[in-house]
Design an enzyme around this catalytic site. Structure first.
Site, PDB file in Angstrom:
ATOM      1  N   LYS A  94       0.804  -1.236   0.000  1.00  0.00           N
ATOM      2  CA  LYS A  94       0.000   0.000   0.000  1.00  0.00           C
ATOM      3  C   LYS A  94       0.837   1.286   0.000  1.00  0.00           C
ATOM      4  CE  LYS A  94      -3.181  -2.653  -0.243  1.00  0.00           C
ATOM      5  NZ  LYS A  94      -3.421  -2.946  -1.650  1.00  0.00           N
ATOM      6  N   SER A  95       2.042   1.169  -0.520  1.00  0.00           N
ATOM      7  CA  SER A  95       2.943   2.325  -0.534  1.00  0.00           C
ATOM      8  C   SER A  95       3.114   2.929  -1.921  1.00  0.00           C
ATOM      9  CB  SER A  95       4.321   1.906  -0.008  1.00  0.00           C
ATOM     10  OG  SER A  95       4.212   1.441   1.303  1.00  0.00           O
ATOM     11  N   GLY A  96       2.375   2.415  -2.914  1.00  0.00           N
ATOM     12  CA  GLY A  96       2.506   2.968  -4.265  1.00  0.00           C
ATOM     13  C   GLY A  96       3.134   1.977  -5.235  1.00  0.00           C
ATOM     14  N   THR A  97       3.024   0.694  -4.934  1.00  0.00           N
ATOM     15  CA  THR A  97       3.613  -0.351  -5.775  1.00  0.00           C
ATOM     16  C   THR A  97       3.045  -0.330  -7.194  1.00  0.00           C
ATOM     17  OG1 THR A  97       3.253  -1.623  -3.749  1.00  0.00           O
ATOM     18  CG2 THR A  97       4.289  -2.777  -5.592  1.00  0.00           C
ATOM     19  N   SER A 154      -4.888   2.937   3.830  1.00  0.00           N
ATOM     20  CA  SER A 154      -5.013   2.197   2.578  1.00  0.00           C
ATOM     21  C   SER A 154      -5.153   0.691   2.853  1.00  0.00           C
ATOM     22  CB  SER A 154      -3.794   2.487   1.703  1.00  0.00           C
ATOM     23  OG  SER A 154      -3.977   1.991   0.414  1.00  0.00           O
ATOM     24  N   TYR A 211       6.507   8.219  -2.023  1.00  0.00           N
ATOM     25  CA  TYR A 211       5.211   8.443  -2.670  1.00  0.00           C
ATOM     26  C   TYR A 211       4.871   9.945  -2.646  1.00  0.00           C
ATOM     27  CZ  TYR A 211       0.179   7.628  -3.583  1.00  0.00           C
ATOM     28  OH  TYR A 211      -1.098   7.631  -4.094  1.00  0.00           O
ATOM     29  N   HIS A 228       7.622  -7.491  -1.763  1.00  0.00           N
ATOM     30  CA  HIS A 228       7.371  -6.771  -0.512  1.00  0.00           C
ATOM     31  C   HIS A 228       8.346  -7.245   0.572  1.00  0.00           C
ATOM     32  CE1 HIS A 228       3.874  -4.690  -1.926  1.00  0.00           C
ATOM     33  NE2 HIS A 228       3.024  -5.693  -1.869  1.00  0.00           N
ATOM     34  N   GLY A 279      -5.506   7.724  -3.696  1.00  0.00           N
ATOM     35  CA  GLY A 279      -4.140   8.122  -4.024  1.00  0.00           C
ATOM     36  C   GLY A 279      -3.801   9.523  -3.547  1.00  0.00           C
ATOM     37  N   ARG A 282      -7.671   3.616  -5.355  1.00  0.00           N
ATOM     38  CA  ARG A 282      -8.667   4.238  -4.478  1.00  0.00           C
ATOM     39  C   ARG A 282      -8.544   5.743  -4.662  1.00  0.00           C
ATOM     40  NH1 ARG A 282      -9.633   5.737   1.031  1.00  0.00           N
ATOM     41  NH2 ARG A 282      -7.382   5.822   1.318  1.00  0.00           N
TER      42      ARG A 282
HETATM   43  P1  PAP Z   1      -0.305  -3.089  -3.225  1.00  0.00           P
HETATM   44  O1  PAP Z   1       0.537  -3.173  -2.008  1.00  0.00           O
HETATM   45  O2  PAP Z   1      -1.582  -3.888  -3.113  1.00  0.00           O
HETATM   46  O3  PAP Z   1       0.434  -3.347  -4.493  1.00  0.00           O
HETATM   47  P2  PAP Z   1      -0.073  -0.285  -3.705  1.00  0.00           P
HETATM   48  O4  PAP Z   1      -0.191  -0.081  -5.162  1.00  0.00           O
HETATM   49  O5  PAP Z   1       1.300  -0.295  -3.112  1.00  0.00           O
HETATM   50  O6  PAP Z   1      -0.861  -1.590  -3.284  1.00  0.00           O
HETATM   51  O7  PAP Z   1      -0.858   0.852  -2.944  1.00  0.00           O
HETATM   52  C1  PAP Z   1      -2.190   1.180  -3.201  1.00  0.00           C
HETATM   53  C2  PAP Z   1      -2.300   2.680  -3.016  1.00  0.00           C
HETATM   54  O8  PAP Z   1      -1.702   3.339  -4.147  1.00  0.00           O
HETATM   55  C3  PAP Z   1      -3.744   3.143  -2.961  1.00  0.00           C
HETATM   56  O9  PAP Z   1      -3.715   4.287  -2.110  1.00  0.00           O
HETATM   57  P3  PAP Z   1      -5.016   4.829  -1.302  1.00  0.00           P
HETATM   58  O10 PAP Z   1      -5.696   3.657  -0.699  1.00  0.00           O
HETATM   59  O11 PAP Z   1      -4.480   5.788  -0.288  1.00  0.00           O
HETATM   60  O12 PAP Z   1      -5.846   5.518  -2.317  1.00  0.00           O
HETATM   61  C4  PAP Z   1      -4.008   3.510  -4.417  1.00  0.00           C
HETATM   62  O13 PAP Z   1      -5.091   4.401  -4.595  1.00  0.00           O
HETATM   63  C5  PAP Z   1      -2.684   4.153  -4.778  1.00  0.00           C
HETATM   64  N1  PAP Z   1      -2.432   4.145  -6.238  1.00  0.00           N
HETATM   65  C6  PAP Z   1      -2.682   3.145  -7.112  1.00  0.00           C
HETATM   66  N2  PAP Z   1      -2.334   3.511  -8.348  1.00  0.00           N
HETATM   67  C7  PAP Z   1      -1.862   4.773  -8.260  1.00  0.00           C
HETATM   68  C8  PAP Z   1      -1.359   5.689  -9.238  1.00  0.00           C
HETATM   69  N3  PAP Z   1      -1.305   5.383 -10.516  1.00  0.00           N
HETATM   70  N4  PAP Z   1      -0.963   6.902  -8.791  1.00  0.00           N
HETATM   71  C9  PAP Z   1      -1.021   7.228  -7.483  1.00  0.00           C
HETATM   72  N5  PAP Z   1      -1.494   6.397  -6.515  1.00  0.00           N
HETATM   73  C10 PAP Z   1      -1.910   5.188  -6.910  1.00  0.00           C
END
Ligand code: PAP
Length: 333
Positions: free
Chosen positions: A73-76, A174, A233, A144, A301, A299
């Site tokens: 949930k760190s922007g992967t 998140s 992020y 991770h 972001g 979600r």
């Molecule tokens: P994961 O660990 O399941 O791979 P990951 O992608 O690290 O998740 O983190 C999800 C967060 O990144 C979500 O944040 P939020 O819940 O605070 O909204 C998601 O919205 C955000 N996210 C996904 N895609 C993007 C993007 N293209 N740009 C910016 N933030 C994004």
């Protein structure tokens, strides 16, 4: 969630006799989904531990490999998309925009996780299809796992590692949302409170958060800086062009003057934006074979969204824990 419906990463049906023996010697813990054990300072569900061990024992690194690392949930998803777009850009000029892999597949399908996907069920996955493109030799993988655990699988290879970190409070919120949606629970304060307690105690999946972040932070300072890139992020949101150029340089694919003048930096940022990606059909209706619906990757972001949910007491407690654990490291949020 019914036990039969548990994701493969959480279950305990792929572990070898040797891993069972190992687990019996490790600290153990439990959460609402299953059992966890602490291996090399990090908490794993048992199948995922098996995936990590398979990776450590059998991965054959290539010097051009790129590993994208993060705490969940760190922007992967964003980092995966940006990296694919950077490495693929020479093949996808304006005349073929619809061929771009990001338009037809989710970033997690293009850049697979090592321990929770490729090595989860096997120690000999077929990695041939994961080159970033047939004409490029760079394979891109994600993880991770903390840095010291990843490094054991890299066996001294000079692969490039990019770490995306995010402030703990937004990660927590998140995680809470994701957990509720994925487990089909109502999004309630009581789930938030249990997620908060587990996060603050450090015994959550891939936790403790602070040790995870510190493993990469120290690695980025102590190792050759051309080996580990530490990104935030919040900085990506604040100054996307600067950070994207930084990532491109680190990956060895800097933007040319011509590309910058033609708006290539902005085009990549637009293609990889949360709005664009979440608007694509594949990300609205697609899902992984064993994982969540792709739409759960996206979600809000936003930076600072945690303010809308955490009480001042919760904020204070988490701030203190993070401050205490990062003290003297030079890292702050
Ligand atoms: P994961 O660990 O399941 O791979 P990951 O992608 O690290 O998740 O983190 C999800 C967060 O990144 C979500 O944040 P939020 O819940 O605070 O909204 C998601 O919205 C955000 N996210 C996904 N895609 C993007 C993007 N293209 N740009 C910016 N933030 C994004």
């Amino acid at each position: 969630m019914d036990h039969k419906e548990l994701p493969a990463t959480v279950r305990e049906d792929y572990i070898s006799e040797e891993t069972k023996k190992l687990i019996s010697s490790l600290p153990v813990n439990k959460d609402s989904q299953g059992n966890l054990c602490k291996y090399q300072g990090c908490w794993y569900y048992y199948n995922t531990l098996q995936g990590a061990i398979n990776f450590q024992n059998h991965f054959q690194p290539q010097d051009t490999d790129v590993i994208l690392a993060s705490f969940p949930k760190s922007g992967t998803t964003w980092l995966k998309a940006l990296t694919v777009a950077l490495l693929e850009r020479s093949k996808h000029h304006d005349d073929h925009p619809l061929n771009h892999p990001l338009l037809s597949d989710n970033p997690h399908a293009i850049v697979p996780f090592l321990e929770t996907k490729l090595y989860l069920r096997t120690s000999t996955p077929d990695l041939t299809k994961y080159s970033s493109s047939p004409s490029s030799s760079a394979r891109v993988f994600a993880t991770h796992m903390p840095l010291h655990t990843v490094k054991e699988g890299l066996r001294g290879s000079p692969c490039k590692i990019v770490y995306m970190c995010r402030n703990a409070k937004d990660v927590l919120i998140s995680l809470w949302y994701f957990k509720c949606k994925y487990q089909k629970l109502e999004v309630t304060r009581s789930v938030l409170e249990s997620t908060f307690e587990s996060f603050c105690g450090g015994g959550n999946f891939y936790g403790p958060f602070w040790d995870h972040v510190l493993s990469y932070w120290r690695g980025s300072l102590e190792d050759d800086p051309s080996r580990v890139l530490f990104m935030k992020y919040e900085e990506m949101k604040e100054e996307p062009c600067v950070q994207l150029k930084r990532l491109a340089e680190f990956l060895g694919v800097p933007f040319t003057e011509e590309e910058e003048e033609s708006g290539c930096v902005e085009k990549i940022l637009e293609l990889c934006s949360l709005r664009s990606l979440s608007d694509l059909a594949i990300n609205k209706i697609g899902k992984t074979s064993s994982g969540p619906d792709y739409k759960l990757c996206f979600r809000k972001g936003e930076v600072g969204d945690s303010k809308n949910y955490l009480t001042p007491e919760m904020e204070m407690r988490i701030d203190m824990i993070i401050e205490e654990n990062l003290k003297g490291s030079g890292l702050s949020f």
